[in-house]
Design a protein around this motif. Structure first.
Motif, mmCIF file in Angstrom:
data_model
loop_
_atom_site.group_PDB
_atom_site.id
_atom_site.type_symbol
_atom_site.label_atom_id
_atom_site.label_comp_id
_atom_site.label_asym_id
_atom_site.label_seq_id
_atom_site.Cartn_x
_atom_site.Cartn_y
_atom_site.Cartn_z
ATOM 1 N N SER A 1 -25.342 -26.927 -10.367
ATOM 2 C CA SER A 1 -25.077 -25.522 -10.062
ATOM 3 C C SER A 1 -25.428 -24.630 -11.246
ATOM 4 C CB SER A 1 -23.588 -25.361 -9.713
ATOM 5 O OG SER A 1 -23.245 -24.000 -9.507
ATOM 6 N N SER A 2 -25.930 -23.431 -10.945
ATOM 7 C CA SER A 2 -26.209 -22.420 -11.977
ATOM 8 C C SER A 2 -25.791 -21.062 -11.454
ATOM 9 C CB SER A 2 -27.697 -22.401 -12.335
ATOM 10 O OG SER A 2 -27.959 -21.407 -13.314
ATOM 11 N N TRP A 3 -25.098 -20.271 -12.284
ATOM 12 C CA TRP A 3 -24.619 -18.959 -11.851
ATOM 13 C C TRP A 3 -25.541 -17.820 -12.275
ATOM 14 C CZ3 TRP A 3 -23.662 -16.832 -16.607
ATOM 15 C CH2 TRP A 3 -23.183 -17.680 -17.614
ATOM 16 N N GLY B 1 -25.059 -20.766 -7.173
ATOM 17 C CA GLY B 1 -23.939 -21.373 -7.870
ATOM 18 C C GLY B 1 -22.737 -21.585 -6.962
ATOM 19 N N ALA C 1 -19.282 -17.491 -12.923
ATOM 20 C CA ALA C 1 -19.241 -18.083 -14.259
ATOM 21 C C ALA C 1 -17.827 -18.427 -14.740
ATOM 22 C CB ALA C 1 -19.914 -17.145 -15.252
ATOM 23 N N THR D 1 -16.540 -21.776 -13.273
ATOM 24 C CA THR D 1 -17.442 -22.927 -13.241
ATOM 25 C C THR D 1 -16.859 -24.164 -13.911
ATOM 26 O OG1 THR D 1 -19.406 -21.521 -13.080
ATOM 27 C CG2 THR D 1 -19.738 -23.747 -13.912
ATOM 28 N N SER E 1 -23.036 -28.511 -14.522
ATOM 29 C CA SER E 1 -23.278 -27.091 -14.736
ATOM 30 C C SER E 1 -22.919 -26.754 -16.184
ATOM 31 C CB SER E 1 -22.478 -26.230 -13.757
ATOM 32 O OG SER E 1 -22.932 -24.880 -13.795
ATOM 33 N N THR F 1 -21.000 -23.336 -18.691
ATOM 34 C CA THR F 1 -20.287 -22.062 -18.642
ATOM 35 C C THR F 1 -20.088 -21.529 -20.055
ATOM 36 O OG1 THR F 1 -18.449 -20.885 -17.593
ATOM 37 C CG2 THR F 1 -17.897 -22.919 -18.766
#
Length: 337
Positions: free
Chosen positions: A30-32, A66, A70, A73, A85, A87
């Motif tokens: 996952s990426s925000w 995501g 953030a 996360t 992921s 943060t």
């Protein structure tokens, strides 16, 4: 037909017993920030290296969006909503103490140097204290030097900053801003465009990269500091149960490409985008000035008390001689190439 089925079954059993076939481990990633952001790209580079080093036994399924904002996360990875992921430690104020060391002003002008040095200090002093308990820490890293960006007017002094409203990302810069009497609001980076474009905020504290990554075309002024006004502590992490379920062979692969290897991937990626963003800022007409000695000294005067406060808090968390650790960190940054 019966003989063929028996032969097939025997062959399958033999292949499995010989270890020629093994299940592939797929990590949900996952990426925000957007896929083109340097954080997302660095995470993908690490995933590509993971697949290569494991000869395909491990790979990543990078989600298009995501699983959490953030600030949530860390808990999302801990709880298994995503396997991998990263943060910002400072997005949850007061939760992480030792890592604030990587958020102080004037650390250095290269994300690679600060990231690798930070990883070395983290492995030596912080990891044994377990502040990131609940996840498997793959690496820690920082972005490039923090800068003051504004949309309408330049800031040449602490007093100039006090007249305006700024978005900040948390951590030490949050405390420093309060000590300086500045009007700042803690918000995640992806919210910057809306706040600046609508005039809710007059500026933001960011590394160079963010002007390009978040398309901050409204930015017109930048005030830089030697080694940065601030920095940010990031943690790159894996769900602990997912890591524990790996074979010894696959754990060894994850460990091999974690630590300094991962920190350097993130740091080098950030340095590249910082440089390209500075070129973009030229075409955008961003006027760039360096904080003068009086401005720098005003920050140093307030920061000194914050470092004493951090030292006391870190010592209470089990860190022995925090000021010596901070001095070692600064020296380590100077050594990294």
């Amino acid at each position: 037909m019966k003989l063929r089925r028996i032969a097939t079954a025997v062959l399958s059993t033999t292949v499995l017993a010989s270890g020629m076939v093994s299940a592939q481990t797929v990590f949900t990633v996952s990426s925000w920030v957007p896929p083109a952001h340097t954080l997302s790209m660095a995470q993908k580079s690490w995933c590509d290296l993971l697949e290569k080093e494991s000869a395909g036994r491990m790979k990543c399924n990078i989600l298009p969006k995501g699983v959490a904002a953030a600030p949530g996360t860390f808990d999302a990875v801990r709880d298994g909503l995503a396997d991998i992921s990263y943060t910002v430690d400072g997005y949850t104020p007061g939760r992480f103490i030792n890592t604030q060391l990587a958020e102080f002003p004037f650390l250095g002008d290269s994300a690679t140097a600060t990231s690798v040095a930070y990883q070395r200090i983290y492995s030596k002093y912080f990891a044994p204290l377990g502040e990131h308990r609940g996840v498997k820490t793959l690496a820690v890293f920082t972005h490039g030097p923090g800068i003051i960006f504004t949309t309408k007017q330049a800031v040449t002094s602490a007093a100039d900053v006090a007249k305006l409203k700024f978005r900040i990302g948390g951590g030490n810069i949050n405390e420093l801003s309060r000590a300086m009497g500045w009007n700042t609001t803690l918000k995640p980076a992806p919210e910057s465009f809306e706040m600046l474009s609508t005039g809710v905020m007059d500026g933001t504290f960011f590394p160079d990269e963010s002007v390009a990554s978040f398309k901050l075309s409204m930015v017109r002024h930048a005030t830089t500091f030697p080694g940065g006004l601030y920095n940010t502590s990031f943690v790159f992490m894996m769900n602990e149960d997912k890591y524990k379920a790996l074979s010894a062979q696959d754990k060894a692969v994850v460990d091999k490409i974690s630590g300094e290897t991962a920190a350097r991937i993130f740091g080098e990626g950030w340095d590249r985008v910082d440089a390209s963003s500075r070129e973009l800022q030229k075409t955008q007409g961003v006027a760039r000035i360096a904080a003068d000695q009086a401005f720098v000294q005003a920050v140093k005067d307030k920061q000194a008390a914050l470092e004493n406060k951090w030292s006391d808090a870190a010592q209470a968390k089990g860190l022995k001689d925090p000021k010596a650790v901070l001095a070692e960190f600064r020296a380590e940054i100077a050594k990294v190439k």
